[in-house]
Design a protein around this motif. Structure first.
Motif, PDB file in Angstrom:
ATOM      1  N   ASP A 188       0.878  -1.165   0.000  1.00 51.53           N
ATOM      2  CA  ASP A 188       0.000   0.000   0.000  1.00 51.53           C
ATOM      3  C   ASP A 188       0.924   1.227   0.000  1.00 51.53           C
ATOM      4  N   THR A 189       1.159   1.794  -1.204  1.00 52.95           N
ATOM      5  CA  THR A 189       2.146   2.882  -1.296  1.00 52.95           C
ATOM      6  C   THR A 189       1.624   4.173  -0.665  1.00 52.95           C
ATOM      7  N   GLY A 190       0.304   4.319  -0.595  1.00 55.66           N
ATOM      8  CA  GLY A 190      -0.279   5.517   0.018  1.00 55.66           C
ATOM      9  C   GLY A 190       0.141   5.641   1.477  1.00 55.66           C
ATOM     10  N   TYR A 213       3.264   7.789   1.886  1.00 58.61           N
ATOM     11  CA  TYR A 213       3.041   9.247   1.823  1.00 58.61           C
ATOM     12  C   TYR A 213       2.317   9.716   3.093  1.00 58.61           C
ATOM     13  N   ARG A 214       1.442   8.862   3.585  1.00 58.27           N
ATOM     14  CA  ARG A 214       0.730   9.197   4.825  1.00 58.27           C
ATOM     15  C   ARG A 214       1.707   9.310   6.000  1.00 58.27           C
ATOM     16  N   SER A 215       2.709   8.439   6.029  1.00 61.67           N
ATOM     17  CA  SER A 215       3.679   8.482   7.125  1.00 61.67           C
ATOM     18  C   SER A 215       4.515   9.754   7.073  1.00 61.67           C
ATOM     19  N   VAL A 224       2.030  16.333   0.556  1.00 60.31           N
ATOM     20  CA  VAL A 224       3.467  16.006   0.501  1.00 60.31           C
ATOM     21  C   VAL A 224       3.804  15.231  -0.768  1.00 60.31           C
ATOM     22  N   ALA A 225       2.793  14.535  -1.325  1.00 62.64           N
ATOM     23  CA  ALA A 225       3.021  13.717  -2.525  1.00 62.64           C
ATOM     24  C   ALA A 225       3.285  14.556  -3.777  1.00 62.64           C
ATOM     25  N   VAL A 226       3.039  15.869  -3.666  1.00 62.37           N
ATOM     26  CA  VAL A 226       3.304  16.773  -4.791  1.00 62.37           C
ATOM     27  C   VAL A 226       4.821  17.051  -4.895  1.00 62.37           C
ATOM     28  N   VAL A 277      10.077  14.053  -2.068  1.00 62.96           N
ATOM     29  CA  VAL A 277       9.339  13.031  -1.307  1.00 62.96           C
ATOM     30  C   VAL A 277       9.097  11.821  -2.210  1.00 62.96           C
ATOM     31  N   ARG A 278       8.622  12.098  -3.418  1.00 59.63           N
ATOM     32  CA  ARG A 278       8.286  10.995  -4.324  1.00 59.63           C
ATOM     33  C   ARG A 278       9.513  10.152  -4.662  1.00 59.63           C
ATOM     34  N   ILE A 279      10.632  10.844  -4.919  1.00 59.80           N
ATOM     35  CA  ILE A 279      11.844  10.110  -5.317  1.00 59.80           C
ATOM     36  C   ILE A 279      12.234   9.114  -4.216  1.00 59.80           C
ATOM     37  N   ASP A 312      -0.651  -0.811  -4.839  1.00 60.82           N
ATOM     38  CA  ASP A 312      -1.677   0.158  -5.213  1.00 60.82           C
ATOM     39  C   ASP A 312      -1.193   1.577  -4.943  1.00 60.82           C
ATOM     40  N   GLY A 313      -1.679   2.507  -5.766  1.00 59.53           N
ATOM     41  CA  GLY A 313      -1.239   3.892  -5.621  1.00 59.53           C
ATOM     42  C   GLY A 313      -1.837   4.785  -6.686  1.00 59.53           C
ATOM     43  N   ARG A 314      -1.038   5.729  -7.150  1.00 56.00           N
ATOM     44  CA  ARG A 314      -1.514   6.680  -8.165  1.00 56.00           C
ATOM     45  C   ARG A 314      -0.660   6.630  -9.428  1.00 56.00           C
ATOM     46  N   ASP A 315       0.630   6.275  -9.229  1.00 52.74           N
ATOM     47  CA  ASP A 315       1.609   6.358 -10.326  1.00 52.74           C
ATOM     48  C   ASP A 315       2.343   5.034 -10.515  1.00 52.74           C
ATOM     49  N   ILE A 316       1.747   3.948 -10.063  1.00 51.52           N
ATOM     50  CA  ILE A 316       2.484   2.673 -10.113  1.00 51.52           C
ATOM     51  C   ILE A 316       2.675   2.232 -11.576  1.00 51.52           C
ATOM     52  N   TYR A 376     -10.791  17.309  -3.285  1.00 54.83           N
ATOM     53  CA  TYR A 376      -9.529  18.057  -3.145  1.00 54.83           C
ATOM     54  C   TYR A 376      -8.358  17.171  -3.556  1.00 54.83           C
ATOM     55  N   ARG A 377      -8.367  15.926  -3.035  1.00 56.22           N
ATOM     56  CA  ARG A 377      -7.239  15.029  -3.324  1.00 56.22           C
ATOM     57  C   ARG A 377      -7.209  14.630  -4.804  1.00 56.22           C
ATOM     58  N   ASP A 378      -8.373  14.385  -5.392  1.00 57.01           N
ATOM     59  CA  ASP A 378      -8.431  14.033  -6.837  1.00 57.01           C
ATOM     60  C   ASP A 378      -7.722  15.110  -7.651  1.00 57.01           C
ATOM     61  N   ASN A 385      -5.642  17.588  -6.572  1.00 54.38           N
ATOM     62  CA  ASN A 385      -4.234  17.724  -6.191  1.00 54.38           C
ATOM     63  C   ASN A 385      -3.390  16.595  -6.793  1.00 54.38           C
ATOM     64  N   ASP A 386      -3.901  15.358  -6.693  1.00 53.35           N
ATOM     65  CA  ASP A 386      -3.132  14.185  -7.130  1.00 53.35           C
ATOM     66  C   ASP A 386      -2.999  14.142  -8.652  1.00 53.35           C
ATOM     67  N   SER A 387      -4.030  14.623  -9.360  1.00 55.64           N
ATOM     68  CA  SER A 387      -3.950  14.487 -10.820  1.00 55.64           C
ATOM     69  C   SER A 387      -3.361  15.724 -11.503  1.00 55.64           C
ATOM     70  N   SER A 388      -3.232  16.834 -10.755  1.00 57.15           N
ATOM     71  CA  SER A 388      -2.707  18.036 -11.417  1.00 57.15           C
ATOM     72  C   SER A 388      -1.247  18.319 -11.083  1.00 57.15           C
ATOM     73  N   ARG A 389      -0.640  17.524 -10.195  1.00 56.08           N
ATOM     74  CA  ARG A 389       0.768  17.800  -9.856  1.00 56.08           C
ATOM     75  C   ARG A 389       1.661  17.514 -11.082  1.00 56.08           C
ATOM     76  N   ALA A 390       2.836  18.177 -11.083  1.00 58.34           N
ATOM     77  CA  ALA A 390       3.704  18.079 -12.269  1.00 58.34           C
ATOM     78  C   ALA A 390       4.418  16.735 -12.342  1.00 58.34           C
TER      79      ALA A 390
HETATM   80  O1   DC Z   1      -4.014   5.678  -1.400  1.00 54.46           O
HETATM   81  P1   DC Z   1      -4.123   6.697  -0.261  1.00 54.46           P
HETATM   82  O2   DC Z   1      -5.444   7.359  -0.224  1.00 54.46           O
HETATM   83  O3   DC Z   1      -3.740   6.094   1.061  1.00 54.46           O
HETATM   84  O4   DC Z   1      -3.006   7.791  -0.600  1.00 54.46           O
HETATM   85  C1   DC Z   1      -2.849   8.970   0.161  1.00 54.46           C
HETATM   86  C2   DC Z   1      -2.266  10.064  -0.700  1.00 54.46           C
HETATM   87  O5   DC Z   1      -0.920   9.718  -1.060  1.00 54.46           O
HETATM   88  C3   DC Z   1      -2.983  10.311  -2.032  1.00 54.46           C
HETATM   89  O6   DC Z   1      -3.962  11.325  -1.928  1.00 54.46           O
HETATM   90  C4   DC Z   1      -1.883  10.705  -2.986  1.00 54.46           C
HETATM   91  C5   DC Z   1      -0.638  10.100  -2.395  1.00 54.46           C
HETATM   92  N1   DC Z   1      -0.147   8.951  -3.160  1.00 54.46           N
HETATM   93  C6   DC Z   1       0.610   9.215  -4.272  1.00 54.46           C
HETATM   94  O7   DC Z   1       0.796  10.369  -4.643  1.00 54.46           O
HETATM   95  N2   DC Z   1       1.175   8.188  -4.963  1.00 54.46           N
HETATM   96  C7   DC Z   1       0.975   6.922  -4.596  1.00 54.46           C
HETATM   97  N3   DC Z   1       1.562   5.940  -5.292  1.00 54.46           N
HETATM   98  C8   DC Z   1       0.164   6.640  -3.481  1.00 54.46           C
HETATM   99  C9   DC Z   1      -0.412   7.688  -2.788  1.00 54.46           C
END
Ligand code: DC
Length: 226
Positions: A36-38, A41-43, A104-106, A110-112, A130-134, A182-184, A186-191
């Motif tokens: 669970d990669t999220g 970022y949560r930590s 922080v995921a922006v 942090v991402r690297i 699972d995540g956003r950018d796997i 908000y998260r949708d 933020n998560d989809s518009s970051r560079a």
């Molecule tokens: O999957 P989650 O809701 O626990 O993830 C929390 C936040 O972490 C989500 O809003 C965006 C970020 N995230 C990310 O940018 N990339 C990932 N691979 C997983 C999560």
């Protein structure tokens, strides 16, 4: 499926689409590791919040992750996440941490750091992540890529009901929905490595599907490939 073959399954999608529920069931069924990669970022967000650092302050958060220690352990088939040696699994699901994680995921630094850890785990064993950018960034050569979606109303309803089950009654459906919106955005518009469907991902809209249907569909797709 050839059980000796190392596989990686990427499950991406917006919050509340059912990624973690589905990924956990797939990992049990195939006896492979679930990541669970999220939670990572949560930590990071939890660490910032605890130090009164604004999760949107890129400079301070980047400094914070320079010597952060995040470890993932699997205990009784359950993922536990350790922040600087402390098991924080039970502290990272609050609405404040959810928004903070998206913030922080922006930040590229942090991402690297998180992606390094994720790739290291995937290099050692078969995984469902699972995540956003796997599928687009972390594991571009994943064996199978799934992009899970569902309507905003359905996703908010699922998260709201999850909270009720946990006994959280002070957050309204509207608040849950607004946090997700908000998260949708933020998560989809970051560079850097935004939430996006990989070109070769299979999209599944789970709005009108139950959990068993989604799991069967994905297991069928894996059978076809492996
Ligand atoms: O999957 P989650 O809701 O626990 O993830 C929390 C936040 O972490 C989500 O809003 C965006 C970020 N995230 C990310 O940018 N990339 C990932 N691979 C997983 C999560």
């Amino acid at each position: 499926m050839d059980s000796n073959k190392k596989i990686s399954i990427a499950i991406d999608g917006p919050a509340g689409a059912g990624k973690s529920t589905i990924a956990k069931l797939i990992s049990k069924k195939l006896k492979i590791v679930y990541l669970d990669t999220g939670a990572m970022y949560r930590s990071v967000a939890l660490k910032a919040i605890r130090q009164n650092i604004d999760t949107q302050d890129a400079k301070k958060v980047s400094d914070l992750v320079k010597d952060i220690n995040i470890e993932v352990k699997h205990i009784n088939e359950e993922q536990r996440i350790y922040l600087d040696g402390e098991d924080v699994t039970d502290f990272i699901r609050t609405p404040e941490v959810s928004i903070g994680a998206s913030n922080v995921a922006v930040i590229p630094e942090v991402r690297i750091k998180m992606v390094e850890l994720q790739r290291d785990i995937a290099s050692k064993c078969s995984v469902v992540m699972d995540g956003r950018d796997i599928g687009t960034y972390v594991l571009p050569n994943a064996t199978l890529k799934i992009f899970l979606t569902a309507s905003i109303e359905e996703r908010a309803k699922r998260r709201y009901n999850e909270q009720l089950l946990k006994g959280i009654t002070n957050v309204s459906y509207e608040e849950v929905k607004n946090d997700i919106l908000y998260r949708d955005k933020n998560d989809s518009s970051r560079a850097f490595a935004p939430l996006a469907k990989a070109e070769d991902a299979i999209e599944l809209d789970t709005t009108n599907m139950n959990i068993d249907e989604v799991v069967s569909k994905i297991l069928g797709l894996i059978e076809d490939i492996c």
